[in-house]
Design an enzyme around this catalytic site. Structure first.
Site, short mmCIF file in Angstrom:
data_model
loop_
_atom_site.label_atom_id
_atom_site.label_comp_id
_atom_site.label_asym_id
_atom_site.label_seq_id
_atom_site.Cartn_x
_atom_site.Cartn_y
_atom_site.Cartn_z
N GLU A 175 5.61 -14.37 9.66
CA GLU A 175 5.48 -15.79 10.04
C GLU A 175 5.56 -16.73 8.85
OE1 GLU A 175 1.79 -16.09 12.32
OE2 GLU A 175 2.29 -14.22 13.35
N ASP A 253 2.19 -15.47 7.24
CA ASP A 253 1.56 -14.24 7.74
C ASP A 253 2.53 -13.12 7.44
OD1 ASP A 253 0.29 -12.14 8.89
OD2 ASP A 253 0.34 -12.90 10.96
N LYS A 352 -9.00 -13.58 16.79
CA LYS A 352 -8.25 -13.39 18.04
C LYS A 352 -9.20 -12.80 19.07
CE LYS A 352 -3.74 -12.21 15.95
NZ LYS A 352 -3.04 -11.08 15.27
N HIS A 380 -3.63 -17.42 18.61
CA HIS A 380 -2.96 -16.88 19.80
C HIS A 380 -2.47 -15.46 19.50
CE1 HIS A 380 1.36 -17.79 18.29
NE2 HIS A 380 0.55 -17.45 17.32
P1 PGA Z 1 0.57 -10.35 17.04
O1 PGA Z 1 0.93 -11.33 15.87
O2 PGA Z 1 0.00 -11.14 18.15
O3 PGA Z 1 1.89 -9.70 17.37
O4 PGA Z 1 -0.42 -9.36 16.47
C1 PGA Z 1 0.12 -12.39 15.46
C2 PGA Z 1 -0.44 -12.14 14.09
O5 PGA Z 1 -0.21 -11.08 13.47
O6 PGA Z 1 -1.16 -13.00 13.58
ZN ZN Z 2 -1.41 -11.80 11.63
#
Ligand code: PGA
Ligand code: ZN
Length: 428
Positions: A175, A253, A352, A380
């Site tokens: 990311e 990320d 999360k 998210h």
């Molecule tokens: P994921 O990615 O929901 O595929 O784990 C989001 C993240 O790694 O922050």
């Molecule tokens: Zn992550």
């Protein structure tokens, strides 16, 4: 008092077209004027770069949906959870969650499934807010004992270029995010969208229309980029094009667990030729990127088990005002957060809900991170639904930051759009 009266659970699809769990819970008021009903809904997200230590998302296996069906989780809600919590007070979230955890009886929720438990947990939280006549974020603030004066809208991190496991392109980092600093959420949101559109135009002009295809979180995923620097150069130019030079932070990320093997990192894991780097080489690479770009946040720079390498980069990055965010390392799990605090491995937590699987434990994870002065970024998942719960959650606990993907695509913007409403409410 509103008592849980009925629970409807079902299998729906997430933004990637994979099954996930949705529930609707109906509660009934008792007493002589009994009969008044309230109801609330929730649905849970699902990750792709899932950490090994996350709570278990129960999947059916077999042929249906390539093994990804969630009918077992749905059945667990209907047959196992429902009979145990029927008649309970919707304000008794703690007791309801405790009951579900006992019923599950495992460390990682592999019995009932974190997807089953979280869906119920979120819907019960919503019912609690309705029963109290409160906004969801206010009710969560009460649950978390967040002082009212601390309530504010977190700073957004918009993911505008996707790589890693979230895109079919060659780029290793997952990311590339922008975080505008204009002093309030609505202006930051507008800046995010304007930069996103400048980036789209630039990619189209220089790389061709196919470059504007999107990754899982709504960011662009041009096949042409091979190195992080190329993505970062395009982003910096788009920030300037949109007129926001000097007003936007960059966040990465890396999701490094996805390209870690035998003690080394393969930046070429999606390319024809491997490009292996040691931990020390990665530290130098990050510091070099920090020198060249206004990077203020790096998430998961190392493998999910490498508390030491995290500590190395954290010590260096901190001196430069850059935060190190733990996601797969800590998986919103209080035990792992404790370990990261002891090892000085990070100074920010990615939170999360479905990594741990209940609202109470998520609040506990938040508090623990705060106890060591960490920042918290509520997040998210790459597979999302149109449930905007995390917007209220982030405000309610008092998180400083939130990431919900690009400022585009329905399942991403529903969270940001909800924050617009909350911002207005908080001002009035
Ligand atoms: P994921 O990615 O929901 O595929 O784990 C989001 C993240 O790694 O922050
Ligand atoms: Zn992550």
């Amino acid at each position: 008092m509103y008592k849980i009266d009925k629970i409807n659970a079902r299998e729906i699809l997430d933004s990637r077209g994979n099954p996930t769990v949705e529930v609707e819970i109906i509660a009934k008021k008792n007493g002589i004027f009994g009969g008044r009903k309230i109801k609330a809904w929730s649905s849970v997200p699902s990750g792709a770069s899932t950490g090994d230590f996350e709570a278990v998302e129960l999947r059916d296996g077999g042929e249906r949906f390539g093994g990804k069906g969630v009918l077992k989780a749905v059945e667990n809600i209907e047959k196992k959870i429902t009979p145990e919590i029927l008649g309970m007070d919707v304000l008794d979230l703690q007791r309801i969650e405790k009951k579900m955890l006992e019923l599950d009886g495992t460390e990682n929720k592999s019995n009932l499934g974190a997807n089953a438990i979280l869906a119920v947990s979120m819907a019960v939280t919503r019912l609690g807010a309705i029963a109290q006549g409160q906004k969801l974020y206010q009710y969560i603030a009460d649950l978390a004992k967040t002082p009212r004066q601390d309530l504010g809208v977190p700073g957004p991190y918009f993911n505008i270029i996707n790589g890693g496991r979230h895109a079919g392109n060659k780029i290793a980092f997952q990311e590339f995010m922008i975080s505008p600093n204009l002093g309030n959420f609505s202006d930051d949101y507008r800046a995010g969208a304007e930069i996103y559109h400048k980036l789209k135009a630039k990619i189209k002009k220089e790389l061709g229309g196919a470059g504007t295809l999107l990754g899982d979180e709504g960011g662009f995923a041009p096949d042409n980029f091979q190195r992080a620097e190329e993505a970062l150069d395009f982003i910096m130019a788009s920030i300037a094009d949109a007129g926001y030079e000097g007003k936007v932070d960059i966040a990465l990320d890396v999701a490094a667990s996805e390209f870690f093997e035998n003690g080394k990192y393969n930046l070429g894991f999606k390319m024809e030729n491997d490009d292996w780097k040691t931990s020390d080489e990665m530290v130098r690479y990050y510091l070099d990127l920090i020198e060249k770009y206004p990077i203020k946040s790096i998430e998961d720079p190392f493998d999910q088990s490498d508390f030491e390498a995290f500590a190395k980069i954290k010590a260096e990055a901190e001196k430069k005002g850059v935060q190190i965010v733990a996601d797969d390392l800590t998986v919103t799990n209080p035990e792992r957060i404790k370990k990261a605090i002891e090892n000085k491995s990070a100074n920010a937590l990615l939170l999360k809900l479905n990594q741990i699987g209940s609202i109470g434990e998520s609040i506990e994870a938040f508090k623990l991170a705060k106890s060591d002065g960490w920042k918290v970024m509520v997040s998210h998942r790459s597979g999302e639904t149109t449930d905007d719960f995390i917007a209220d959650f982030a405000v309610g606990v008092g998180a400083e930051q939130i990431k919900s993907g690009a400022p585009a695509r329905g399942e991403r913007v529903c969270k940001y759009n909800r924050l617009l409403t909350i911002e207005k409410n908080l001002k009035s």
